[in-house]
Design a protein around this motif. Structure first.
Motif, short mmCIF file in Angstrom:
data_model
loop_
_atom_site.label_atom_id
_atom_site.label_comp_id
_atom_site.label_asym_id
_atom_site.label_seq_id
_atom_site.Cartn_x
_atom_site.Cartn_y
_atom_site.Cartn_z
N VAL A 29 46.45 73.91 45.23
CA VAL A 29 47.83 74.37 45.45
C VAL A 29 48.41 74.90 44.15
O VAL A 29 48.74 74.15 43.24
N LYS A 31 51.15 76.88 43.64
CA LYS A 31 52.57 77.23 43.58
C LYS A 31 53.18 76.84 42.22
O LYS A 31 52.85 75.77 41.69
N MET A 157 48.65 69.51 60.73
CA MET A 157 48.98 69.29 59.32
C MET A 157 50.15 68.33 59.23
O MET A 157 51.03 68.34 60.11
N ILE A 159 52.88 66.10 56.23
CA ILE A 159 53.32 65.69 54.89
C ILE A 159 54.02 64.34 55.08
O ILE A 159 55.17 64.30 55.52
N MET A 189 47.37 64.93 49.50
CA MET A 189 47.80 65.68 48.32
C MET A 189 47.30 64.93 47.09
O MET A 189 46.45 64.05 47.20
N SER A 190 47.81 65.28 45.91
CA SER A 190 47.27 64.70 44.67
C SER A 190 47.21 63.17 44.71
O SER A 190 46.26 62.57 44.24
N GLY A 207 47.55 69.90 44.26
CA GLY A 207 48.15 70.77 43.25
C GLY A 207 48.12 70.18 41.86
O GLY A 207 47.24 70.49 41.05
N SER A 208 49.07 69.29 41.58
CA SER A 208 49.25 68.82 40.21
C SER A 208 48.03 68.11 39.64
O SER A 208 47.78 68.18 38.43
C1 PLP Z 1 53.10 71.25 46.71
C2 PLP Z 1 52.39 70.85 47.95
C3 PLP Z 1 51.16 70.17 47.87
C4 PLP Z 1 50.50 69.74 46.59
O1 PLP Z 1 51.22 68.68 46.00
P1 PLP Z 1 50.60 67.86 44.75
O2 PLP Z 1 51.30 66.57 44.83
O3 PLP Z 1 50.93 68.67 43.54
O4 PLP Z 1 49.15 67.75 44.96
C5 PLP Z 1 50.54 69.87 49.07
N1 PLP Z 1 51.07 70.21 50.26
C6 PLP Z 1 52.24 70.87 50.35
C7 PLP Z 1 52.76 71.23 51.70
C8 PLP Z 1 52.94 71.21 49.21
O5 PLP Z 1 54.10 71.86 49.32
#
Ligand code: PLP
Length: 217
Positions: A29, A31, A157, A159, A189-190, A207-208
Motif C-alpha cells: 500500500v 498511498k 474485503m 477493515i 494490514m501491517s 503499507g507502513s
Molecule cells: C492504508 C490502508 C492499508 C495499509 O495500512 P498499514 O497499516 O499502513 O499497513 C490497508 N488497507 C486500507 C484500506 C488502507 O486504507
C-alpha cells in the motif's frame, strides 16, 4: 527495507496455517509514500500495489508503469461513482464495492467497455457508522445483486475496528465468503496480516510495515 521481512513473515504465516506457499498476494500500500520509497520497492521486483485515492494514483502510476512492466494496481479506498470510469482505466482490481449505486455504475461501464476488473465487496464487519461497506446481515443479498448484474465478484474485503481483536472480524468475513462461494478475502494490514492469513486471507494490504510510517504533513 521492510519488503523482504514482510515476505518472510507471510511465508511463515502460510506455513503455520498449513496453507500453500504463495497463496497470499501481498498488496504493497503505497498511498502518501514518497516516490523514492515506492521506486525502491519496484526496483526490488515487487509489482502489486494498493492505493486508496483515485486521483493520487492517477498522479503517480502512469509514469511508474512506463518504467516498470507488469504493475498490478489495486484500489483499496472508497470509490465515488463519478470517478468510476477513471478507476476502470487505472486499476486491475477494486476492493471497495460497497453500495448498490456503485454496482449499477460499474455494471454499465463493464457493458460499455467489454471488461471489468475483479471486484471485492467491502463488508463493514464492525458495523461502524463512519465506515463504508455493507452490513454483515446485508452481505448475502448484495453479493447476489452484484452477481445478477454480471459483475466479477472475486471476494470480500474488510477493515476491522481499531479497538477490537481483528481475528474475529477476519473469521466473520471468511464465513460470509464461504457461504456465498467466494474465494477471495482481502484482509489484514501491517499490524495484523499474519492473523488474517491464519483466517484465510488471499490478499493482505500492507503499507507502513513495508515503506515506513506515512507522513501526512
Ligand atoms: C492504508 C490502508 C492499508 C495499509 O495500512 P498499514 O497499516 O499502513 O499497513 C490497508 N488497507 C486500507 C484500506 C488502507 O486504507
Amino acid at each position: 527495507m521492510g519488503l523482504d521481512d514482510i515476505r518472510k513473515r507471510i511465508a511463515k504465516a502460510e506455513a503455520e496455517a498449513g496453507r500453500p506457499a504463495g497463496s497470499t498476494t501481498l498488496i504493497a500500500v503505497s498511498k502518501v509514500q514518497p516516490l523514492e520509497r515506492v521506486e525502491a520497492v519496484l526496483e526490488a521486483g515487487h509489482r502489486v500495489f494498493g492505493e486508496n485515492r483515485v486521483q493520487e494514483a492517477q498522479g503517480k502510476w502512469p509514469a511508474f508503469r512506463e518504467r516498470f512492466d507488469g504493475v498490478e494496481l489495486h484500489l483499496i479506498g472508497p470509490l465515488q461513482t463519478n470517478k468510476a470510469r477513471v478507476a476502470f482505466e487505472l486499476f486491475d482490481a477494486i476492493h471497495t464495492l460497497d453500495r448498490p449505486k456503485l454496482a449499477t455504475t460499474l455494471a454499465r461501464l463493464a457493458q460499455e467497455m467489454g471488461r471489468c476488473p475483479p471486484l471485492f465487496i467491502q463488508v463493514n464487519t464492525g458495523e461502524e457508522p463512519q465506515k463504508a461497506g455493507v452490513l454483515p446481515a446485508e452481505a448475502d443479498a448484495f453479493v447476489a445483486e452484484a452477481r445478477a448484474l454480471d459483475l466479477p465478484v472475486q471476494g470480500l474485503m474488510c477493515i476491522p475496528p481499531v479497538e477490537e481483536e481483528p481475528s474475529l472480524h477476519f473469521a466473520l468475513l471468511a464465513k460470509i465468503a464461504a457461504r456465498n462461494g467466494l474465494d477471495g478475502l482481502s484482509m489484514g494490514m501491517s499490524g495484523d496480516f499474519e492473523r488474517a492469513i491464519a483466517q484465510g486471507a488471499t490478499h493482505v494490504r500492507v503499507g507502513s510495515a513495508i515503506f515506513g510510517e506515512r507522513d501526512y504533513g
